[in-house]
Scaffold this motif. Structure first.
Motif, PDB file in Angstrom:
ATOM      1  N   ILE A 207      61.888   7.368  33.880  1.00  0.00           N
ATOM      2  CA  ILE A 207      62.390   6.147  34.523  1.00  0.00           C
ATOM      3  C   ILE A 207      62.515   5.022  33.497  1.00  0.00           C
ATOM      4  CG2 ILE A 207      61.916   4.404  36.259  1.00  0.00           C
ATOM      5  CD1 ILE A 207      62.756   7.126  37.381  1.00  0.00           C
ATOM      6  N   ALA A 208      61.483   4.881  32.626  1.00  0.00           N
ATOM      7  CA  ALA A 208      61.525   3.829  31.603  1.00  0.00           C
ATOM      8  C   ALA A 208      62.671   4.061  30.624  1.00  0.00           C
ATOM      9  CB  ALA A 208      60.191   3.791  30.853  1.00  0.00           C
ATOM     10  N   LEU A 209      62.965   5.322  30.328  1.00  0.00           N
ATOM     11  CA  LEU A 209      64.083   5.634  29.438  1.00  0.00           C
ATOM     12  C   LEU A 209      65.406   5.223  30.069  1.00  0.00           C
ATOM     13  CD1 LEU A 209      65.169   6.963  26.850  1.00  0.00           C
ATOM     14  CD2 LEU A 209      65.170   9.150  28.079  1.00  0.00           C
ATOM     15  N   TYR A 210      65.569   5.498  31.347  1.00  0.00           N
ATOM     16  CA  TYR A 210      66.790   5.076  32.046  1.00  0.00           C
ATOM     17  C   TYR A 210      66.934   3.552  32.043  1.00  0.00           C
ATOM     18  CZ  TYR A 210      67.136   9.865  33.857  1.00  0.00           C
ATOM     19  OH  TYR A 210      67.243  11.229  33.963  1.00  0.00           O
ATOM     20  N   GLN A 211      65.798   2.864  32.049  1.00  0.00           N
ATOM     21  CA  GLN A 211      65.809   1.395  32.029  1.00  0.00           C
ATOM     22  C   GLN A 211      65.869   0.828  30.613  1.00  0.00           C
ATOM     23  OE1 GLN A 211      62.137   0.625  34.084  1.00  0.00           O
ATOM     24  NE2 GLN A 211      63.035   0.916  36.125  1.00  0.00           N
ATOM     25  N   SER A 212      65.858   1.721  29.616  1.00  0.00           N
ATOM     26  CA  SER A 212      65.837   1.327  28.194  1.00  0.00           C
ATOM     27  C   SER A 212      64.675   0.376  27.903  1.00  0.00           C
ATOM     28  CB  SER A 212      67.167   0.657  27.811  1.00  0.00           C
ATOM     29  OG  SER A 212      68.236   1.556  27.963  1.00  0.00           O
ATOM     30  N   ASP A 213      63.518   0.680  28.490  1.00  0.00           N
ATOM     31  CA  ASP A 213      62.333  -0.161  28.345  1.00  0.00           C
ATOM     32  C   ASP A 213      61.343   0.524  27.410  1.00  0.00           C
ATOM     33  OD1 ASP A 213      60.062  -1.741  28.616  1.00  0.00           O
ATOM     34  OD2 ASP A 213      60.495  -2.195  30.718  1.00  0.00           O
ATOM     35  N   LEU A 214      61.431   0.210  26.112  1.00  0.00           N
ATOM     36  CA  LEU A 214      60.554   0.832  25.122  1.00  0.00           C
ATOM     37  C   LEU A 214      59.102   0.415  25.316  1.00  0.00           C
ATOM     38  CD1 LEU A 214      60.287   2.610  22.617  1.00  0.00           C
ATOM     39  CD2 LEU A 214      60.788   0.597  21.206  1.00  0.00           C
ATOM     40  N   GLY A 215      58.880  -0.783  25.823  1.00  0.00           N
ATOM     41  CA  GLY A 215      57.514  -1.252  26.052  1.00  0.00           C
ATOM     42  C   GLY A 215      56.760  -0.329  26.999  1.00  0.00           C
ATOM     43  N   LYS A 216      57.403   0.049  28.104  1.00  0.00           N
ATOM     44  CA  LYS A 216      56.766   0.947  29.062  1.00  0.00           C
ATOM     45  C   LYS A 216      56.500   2.316  28.437  1.00  0.00           C
ATOM     46  CE  LYS A 216      58.598  -1.144  33.304  1.00  0.00           C
ATOM     47  NZ  LYS A 216      59.432  -0.932  34.516  1.00  0.00           N
ATOM     48  N   ILE A 217      57.433   2.785  27.628  1.00  0.00           N
ATOM     49  CA  ILE A 217      57.257   4.087  26.971  1.00  0.00           C
ATOM     50  C   ILE A 217      56.069   4.048  26.013  1.00  0.00           C
ATOM     51  CG2 ILE A 217      58.322   5.754  25.387  1.00  0.00           C
ATOM     52  CD1 ILE A 217      61.029   4.984  26.591  1.00  0.00           C
ATOM     53  N   LEU A 218      55.923   2.950  25.269  1.00  0.00           N
ATOM     54  CA  LEU A 218      54.809   2.825  24.327  1.00  0.00           C
ATOM     55  C   LEU A 218      53.469   2.750  25.057  1.00  0.00           C
ATOM     56  CD1 LEU A 218      56.355   0.324  21.752  1.00  0.00           C
ATOM     57  CD2 LEU A 218      55.908   2.765  21.409  1.00  0.00           C
ATOM     58  N   ILE A 219      53.449   2.079  26.198  1.00  0.00           N
ATOM     59  CA  ILE A 219      52.226   2.023  26.998  1.00  0.00           C
ATOM     60  C   ILE A 219      51.888   3.415  27.525  1.00  0.00           C
ATOM     61  CG2 ILE A 219      51.161   1.083  29.071  1.00  0.00           C
ATOM     62  CD1 ILE A 219      51.563  -0.899  26.701  1.00  0.00           C
ATOM     63  N   ALA A 220      52.902   4.152  27.970  1.00  0.00           N
ATOM     64  CA  ALA A 220      52.680   5.511  28.457  1.00  0.00           C
ATOM     65  C   ALA A 220      52.141   6.403  27.342  1.00  0.00           C
ATOM     66  CB  ALA A 220      53.981   6.083  29.015  1.00  0.00           C
ATOM     67  N   LEU A 221      52.692   6.265  26.136  1.00  0.00           N
ATOM     68  CA  LEU A 221      52.223   7.063  25.001  1.00  0.00           C
ATOM     69  C   LEU A 221      50.770   6.736  24.666  1.00  0.00           C
ATOM     70  CD1 LEU A 221      55.329   6.982  22.611  1.00  0.00           C
ATOM     71  CD2 LEU A 221      54.576   8.837  24.117  1.00  0.00           C
ATOM     72  N   PHE A 222      50.419   5.468  24.779  1.00  0.00           N
ATOM     73  CA  PHE A 222      49.026   5.072  24.522  1.00  0.00           C
ATOM     74  C   PHE A 222      48.088   5.747  25.513  1.00  0.00           C
ATOM     75  CE2 PHE A 222      45.470   2.283  25.604  1.00  0.00           C
ATOM     76  CZ  PHE A 222      44.841   2.193  24.368  1.00  0.00           C
ATOM     77  N   LEU A 223      48.418   5.695  26.780  1.00  0.00           N
ATOM     78  CA  LEU A 223      47.554   6.283  27.811  1.00  0.00           C
ATOM     79  C   LEU A 223      47.474   7.802  27.670  1.00  0.00           C
ATOM     80  CD1 LEU A 223      48.637   4.102  30.863  1.00  0.00           C
ATOM     81  CD2 LEU A 223      46.472   4.006  29.617  1.00  0.00           C
ATOM     82  N   ILE A 224      48.600   8.435  27.335  1.00  0.00           N
ATOM     83  CA  ILE A 224      48.588   9.882  27.108  1.00  0.00           C
ATOM     84  C   ILE A 224      47.661  10.225  25.942  1.00  0.00           C
ATOM     85  CG2 ILE A 224      49.978  11.855  26.336  1.00  0.00           C
ATOM     86  CD1 ILE A 224      52.355  10.518  27.818  1.00  0.00           C
ATOM     87  N   GLY A 225      47.806   9.486  24.850  1.00  0.00           N
ATOM     88  CA  GLY A 225      47.024   9.771  23.653  1.00  0.00           C
ATOM     89  C   GLY A 225      45.532   9.583  23.864  1.00  0.00           C
ATOM     90  N   ILE A 226      45.147   8.498  24.502  1.00  0.00           N
ATOM     91  CA  ILE A 226      43.722   8.236  24.699  1.00  0.00           C
ATOM     92  C   ILE A 226      43.115   9.249  25.659  1.00  0.00           C
ATOM     93  CG2 ILE A 226      43.939   6.594  26.628  1.00  0.00           C
ATOM     94  CD1 ILE A 226      41.579   6.200  23.645  1.00  0.00           C
ATOM     95  N   THR A 227      43.886   9.660  26.658  1.00  0.00           N
ATOM     96  CA  THR A 227      43.386  10.648  27.625  1.00  0.00           C
ATOM     97  C   THR A 227      43.178  12.000  26.968  1.00  0.00           C
ATOM     98  OG1 THR A 227      44.558   9.513  29.417  1.00  0.00           O
ATOM     99  CG2 THR A 227      43.840  11.755  29.846  1.00  0.00           C
TER     100      THR A 227
END
Length: 249
Positions: A207-227
């Motif tokens: 969904i964030a990619l469709y919205q071209s929202d890199l901020g949301k993608i970076l937050i998602a990557l952070f949560l994935i990585g820490i988990t």
């Protein structure tokens, strides 16, 4: 072990983030292309709850998929450990099945099972199981001659004992492989969610990619990585505890 893993992830993530910021300001890119740190902080505050729940959803599927894949790998590895026709057939079937890319098989799963839990689970297990299978096959196919010879001579060798001996002798390797396969299970689940799903952090990234929202993608990557860092540390601690209990030291 857990604090060290988390600390190492923070170093890697913020080095990556620092590289993005250096690229942004050196090329004078707008916040639309790469968001400013303040914008990312606002995104984190706004999306933290929803993205955390989505990450836990994905992690749950990944953990179950990994357990399924490890079970499959041990069943196939133990059955195929001997150089018999059945063992050879099982190994060839497992290798050939892995030759098909997941993007070719995923549409079939989505058509048959829909875009829910089972499809994501199967994709996670399919991506995760093969490296574990190779390790299990290698371990189970290699005799521990010094120990096994005694039991064979005394007529006490059974296949269960053979598996136990070879597992014990290679417990550290198995622990490393299983802990490493957690990343593949997570990646497989996210791939399934990204292709076509209605839940999970992969769906949120799509969904964030469709919205071209890199901020949301970076937050998602952070949560994935820490988990995944926390989960891998827990797996390694569990493996060390099992080894201590098994060896008595």
């Amino acid at each position: 072990m857990l604090p060290r893993r988390v600390f190492q992830f923070f170093i890697i993530y913020f080095l990556f983030l620092g590289g993005l910021m250096a690229l942004k300001y050196s090329l004078a890119l707008s916040d639309y292309v790469i968001p400013a740190p303040s914008g990312m902080l606002h995104t984190l505050i706004a999306e933290y709850r929803g993205y955390s729940l989505a990450t836990l959803n994905t992690m749950t599927v990944a953990v179950i998929g990994q357990i399924l894949s490890v079970f499959m790998a041990f069943v196939i590895g133990i059955t195929g450990r001997q150089s018999t026709w059945l063992g050879s057939f099982i190994k060839v079937a497992a290798y050939n099945f892995q030759a098909y890319p997941i993007v070719a098989l995923a549409p079939i799963l989505f058509i048959l099972l829909g875009d829910g839990f089972m499809t994501r689970l199967l994709i996670a297990a399919m991506i995760c199981y093969f490296p574990v299978l190779l390790s299990v096959l290698g371990i189970m196919s290699k005799p521990v001659d010094d120990i096994e010879h005694f039991y064979r001579v005394t007529g006490r060798m059974r296949w269960q004992l053979e598996v136990k001996i070879r597992t014990f002798e290679n417990l550290t390797q198995l622990t490393t492989v299983i802990a490493g396969s957690a990343t593949l299970a997570m990646a497989g689940t996210i791939v399934g969610e990204f292709i076509a799903a209605n839940a999970g952090i992969g769906y949120s990234i799509r969904i964030a990619l469709y919205q071209s929202d890199l901020g949301k993608i970076l937050i998602a990557l952070f949560l994935i990585g820490i988990t995944i860092a926390i989960y891998q540390a827990l797996l390694e601690s569990l493996g060390a505890a099992i080894k201590r209990a098994w060896t008595g030291r």
